[in-house]
Structure formats: C-alpha cells, structure tokens
Design a protein around this motif. Structure first.
Motif, mmCIF file in Angstrom:
data_model
loop_
_atom_site.group_PDB
_atom_site.id
_atom_site.type_symbol
_atom_site.label_atom_id
_atom_site.label_comp_id
_atom_site.label_asym_id
_atom_site.label_seq_id
_atom_site.Cartn_x
_atom_site.Cartn_y
_atom_site.Cartn_z
ATOM 1 N N THR A 141 0.850 -1.194 0.000
ATOM 2 C CA THR A 141 0.000 0.000 0.000
ATOM 3 C C THR A 141 0.884 1.241 0.000
ATOM 4 O O THR A 141 2.095 1.162 0.249
ATOM 5 N N ALA A 142 0.270 2.388 -0.239
ATOM 6 C CA ALA A 142 1.001 3.655 -0.196
ATOM 7 C C ALA A 142 1.501 3.949 1.206
ATOM 8 O O ALA A 142 2.436 4.744 1.390
ATOM 9 N N GLN A 143 0.883 3.335 2.201
ATOM 10 C CA GLN A 143 1.298 3.528 3.597
ATOM 11 C C GLN A 143 2.397 2.558 4.009
ATOM 12 O O GLN A 143 2.848 2.574 5.154
ATOM 13 N N GLY A 144 2.826 1.702 3.075
ATOM 14 C CA GLY A 144 3.845 0.711 3.380
ATOM 15 C C GLY A 144 3.225 -0.678 3.477
ATOM 16 O O GLY A 144 2.021 -0.855 3.287
ATOM 17 N N PRO A 145 4.044 -1.701 3.758
ATOM 18 C CA PRO A 145 3.523 -3.065 3.868
ATOM 19 C C PRO A 145 2.600 -3.215 5.076
ATOM 20 O O PRO A 145 2.921 -2.742 6.168
ATOM 21 N N LEU A 146 1.459 -3.864 4.855
ATOM 22 C CA LEU A 146 0.476 -4.075 5.930
ATOM 23 C C LEU A 146 0.214 -5.563 6.068
ATOM 24 O O LEU A 146 -0.240 -6.215 5.116
ATOM 25 N N SER A 147 0.495 -6.107 7.236
ATOM 26 C CA SER A 147 0.283 -7.529 7.496
ATOM 27 C C SER A 147 -1.126 -7.769 8.021
ATOM 28 O O SER A 147 -1.511 -7.224 9.062
ATOM 29 N N VAL A 148 -1.894 -8.563 7.278
ATOM 30 C CA VAL A 148 -3.275 -8.850 7.673
ATOM 31 C C VAL A 148 -3.556 -10.335 7.467
ATOM 32 O O VAL A 148 -2.823 -11.038 6.762
ATOM 33 N N ASN A 149 -4.622 -10.814 8.083
ATOM 34 C CA ASN A 149 -5.126 -12.158 7.833
ATOM 35 C C ASN A 149 -6.255 -12.050 6.815
ATOM 36 O O ASN A 149 -7.239 -11.357 7.046
ATOM 37 N N ALA A 150 -6.104 -12.721 5.679
ATOM 38 C CA ALA A 150 -7.110 -12.668 4.625
ATOM 39 C C ALA A 150 -7.986 -13.914 4.683
ATOM 40 O O ALA A 150 -7.494 -15.027 4.864
ATOM 41 N N VAL A 151 -9.299 -13.710 4.542
ATOM 42 C CA VAL A 151 -10.271 -14.803 4.568
ATOM 43 C C VAL A 151 -11.069 -14.757 3.268
ATOM 44 O O VAL A 151 -11.547 -13.692 2.865
ATOM 45 N N TYR A 152 -11.198 -15.902 2.616
ATOM 46 C CA TYR A 152 -11.891 -16.009 1.341
ATOM 47 C C TYR A 152 -13.149 -16.859 1.560
ATOM 48 O O TYR A 152 -13.072 -18.061 1.764
ATOM 49 N N ALA A 153 -14.323 -16.210 1.547
ATOM 50 C CA ALA A 153 -15.594 -16.923 1.676
ATOM 51 C C ALA A 153 -16.296 -16.848 0.333
ATOM 52 O O ALA A 153 -16.655 -15.764 -0.133
ATOM 53 N N GLN A 154 -16.492 -17.998 -0.312
ATOM 54 C CA GLN A 154 -17.013 -18.002 -1.678
ATOM 55 C C GLN A 154 -18.075 -19.083 -1.842
ATOM 56 O O GLN A 154 -17.912 -20.220 -1.410
ATOM 57 N N GLU A 155 -19.170 -18.679 -2.510
ATOM 58 C CA GLU A 155 -20.214 -19.636 -2.841
ATOM 59 C C GLU A 155 -19.690 -20.627 -3.868
ATOM 60 O O GLU A 155 -19.034 -20.233 -4.835
ATOM 61 N N GLN A 156 -19.960 -21.893 -3.672
ATOM 62 C CA GLN A 156 -19.505 -22.892 -4.628
ATOM 63 C C GLN A 156 -20.118 -22.617 -6.007
ATOM 64 O O GLN A 156 -21.323 -22.416 -6.125
ATOM 65 N N GLY A 157 -19.247 -22.575 -7.015
ATOM 66 C CA GLY A 157 -19.719 -22.296 -8.362
ATOM 67 C C GLY A 157 -19.844 -20.825 -8.667
ATOM 68 O O GLY A 157 -20.250 -20.434 -9.748
ATOM 69 N N ASP A 158 -19.463 -19.951 -7.714
ATOM 70 C CA ASP A 158 -19.557 -18.501 -7.893
ATOM 71 C C ASP A 158 -18.192 -17.945 -8.193
ATOM 72 O O ASP A 158 -17.216 -18.240 -7.502
ATOM 73 N N ASP A 159 -18.081 -17.140 -9.245
ATOM 74 C CA ASP A 159 -16.792 -16.557 -9.623
ATOM 75 C C ASP A 159 -16.622 -15.125 -9.144
ATOM 76 O O ASP A 159 -15.666 -14.440 -9.509
ATOM 77 N N GLU A 160 -17.566 -14.620 -8.313
ATOM 78 C CA GLU A 160 -17.462 -13.255 -7.817
ATOM 79 C C GLU A 160 -16.308 -13.147 -6.831
ATOM 80 O O GLU A 160 -15.933 -14.135 -6.165
#
Length: 222
Positions: A201-220
């Motif tokens: 980011t413009a503010q520098g590196p940011l360490s976060v925990n990313a979570v991916y919740a996705q409907e099966q068959g959904d490409d959004e």
C-alpha cells in the motif's frame, strides 16, 4: 456527542462487540429537496443527505446495543466543492469510537464493506492494534516476501478450512437494462479459505489475515 457518550457509559460490559459500519442515503422529493445534496445525477429530482453510522451489536447474542457514532453530510453537485473526501468518514469513525469506548475497544471488531478497503484506514486500525473485518474491493499486490504476487491468487491456492450452508433471502433485482427480476430464496454452500498476507500500500507493507468466503460455483470476488 453527549448522547453517544451517555450510551457508552450505560452500555453493559461485553466480551465481544461488533461495530457494524455502513453508509446510507436519506432521499427527499418535496419542495425543500432543491436545497439538499446530490444523491445520484445532478438532474435527479430526489436529493438528500448521506449518513454514515456505526452500530454496536453484542457479538455473542446478535442483539443491538445502539449507535456509537453517526455523521451526515450534503454532497455538492461539484465534487471539487466538497470540504473533504468522503472516504474520511471511516477514519473519523475509528477515531471517535476509540475515544468513546476507550478500554472497551479491545472487545470491538469493526465490520466494514468494500468502501473501507483503502490503505490509510487499514494502517490506522493496525497501528492501534484494533480488530476489523473489511470486505476486499481491490485485488492488491503483495510484498515480495509472499509466495504470490496478488491477493486473490494467494487465497485461491489455499486449502478449504471450513464450509457452511447459508440461506440466501429472496430479493427484487434489476437487469443491466433496468428490467425488474426476482431472485428466489435458496440455500447455498460457502467454502472458506484463509492465510496471512502482506499487502503493498502507499502507507507501506500491511500484514493482515485474509479470509476467502465463496459460494460454490460462484466466480465473484470474496
């Protein structure tokens, strides 16, 4: 601000609080509407106020406790006439919540939509060691220390850690041409993946925990 302070003082201690944040519009069509701000196009008859709220909810029971912050403004027809960027509402809310909740902020999880996915807000929450959930709007680049170049690729490569069944409510919708259509009620399965990442980011590196919740068959995006 006195009313918000009184609410915080009277609110019982909670082990987990959700601060649900979102922006809505108050639309008016009567005679005074011409004196209010832009909601859509400048030529639209409906005009009004924009309102950003932070609603406290008991994280264990789901019961509503009350508003901890709310601000409103008129959007000028000419964007250059605005006093400040509207994105500042997220940082303003974070600052005022920590002023009002003080030690209770350690129990708070701020829950925000995609509009809050910008560097200065994420950096501010991390700097103050506050918990938050922000829905990703950008497929951000990751620091070179990560195995992948971008966020979605990193999440796609992770194993499924959990899944659950969700009931999607019926909803009235519009097609791209403006025709009304109905989305029927249905049940779907959501798969969950997660991993720690370091965002560029413009503010520098940011360490976060990313979570991916996705409907099966959904490409959004998640």
């Amino acid at each position: 601000s006195a009313a918000f302070h009184e609410f915080v003082q009277s609110a019982p201690e909670q082990t987990e609080l959700w601060a649900l944040e979102d922006t809505t519009s108050l639309s008016y069509r009567h005679g005074v509407s011409t004196e209010l701000g832009k909601l859509g196009k400048t030529s639209d008859q409906a005009r009004g106020w924009w309102v950003h709220s932070a609603l406290l909810v008991n994280g264990q029971t789901g019961s509503t406790l009350g508003l901890v912050h709310q601000e409103y403004w008129l959007r000028p027809d000419d964007p250059s006439a605005a006093d400040e960027k509207e994105s500042g509402k997220w940082n303003n809310t974070a600052q005022l919540c920590r002023q009002r909740l003080k030690a209770q902020m350690s129990q708070v999880i701020a829950v925000c939509d995609r509009e809050a996915d910008f560097g200065s807000y994420l950096a501010d929450k991390l700097q103050h060691k506050e918990r938050f959930v922000v829905r990703a709007q950008h497929d951000r680049y990751l620091e070179s220390s990560c195995d992948f170049h971008k966020l979605l690729a990193a999440l796609d490569a992770q194993p499924v850690v959990d899944s659950y069944t969700l009931t999607v409510a019926q909803k009235g919708m519009k097609t791209a041409k403006g025709a009304r259509k109905n989305r029927p009620k249905r049940q779907t399965t959501i798969q969950v993946k997660a991993c720690p990442v370091v965002l560029k980011t413009a503010q520098g590196p940011l360490s976060v925990n990313a979570v991916y919740a996705q409907e099966q068959g959904d490409d959004e995006p998640p």
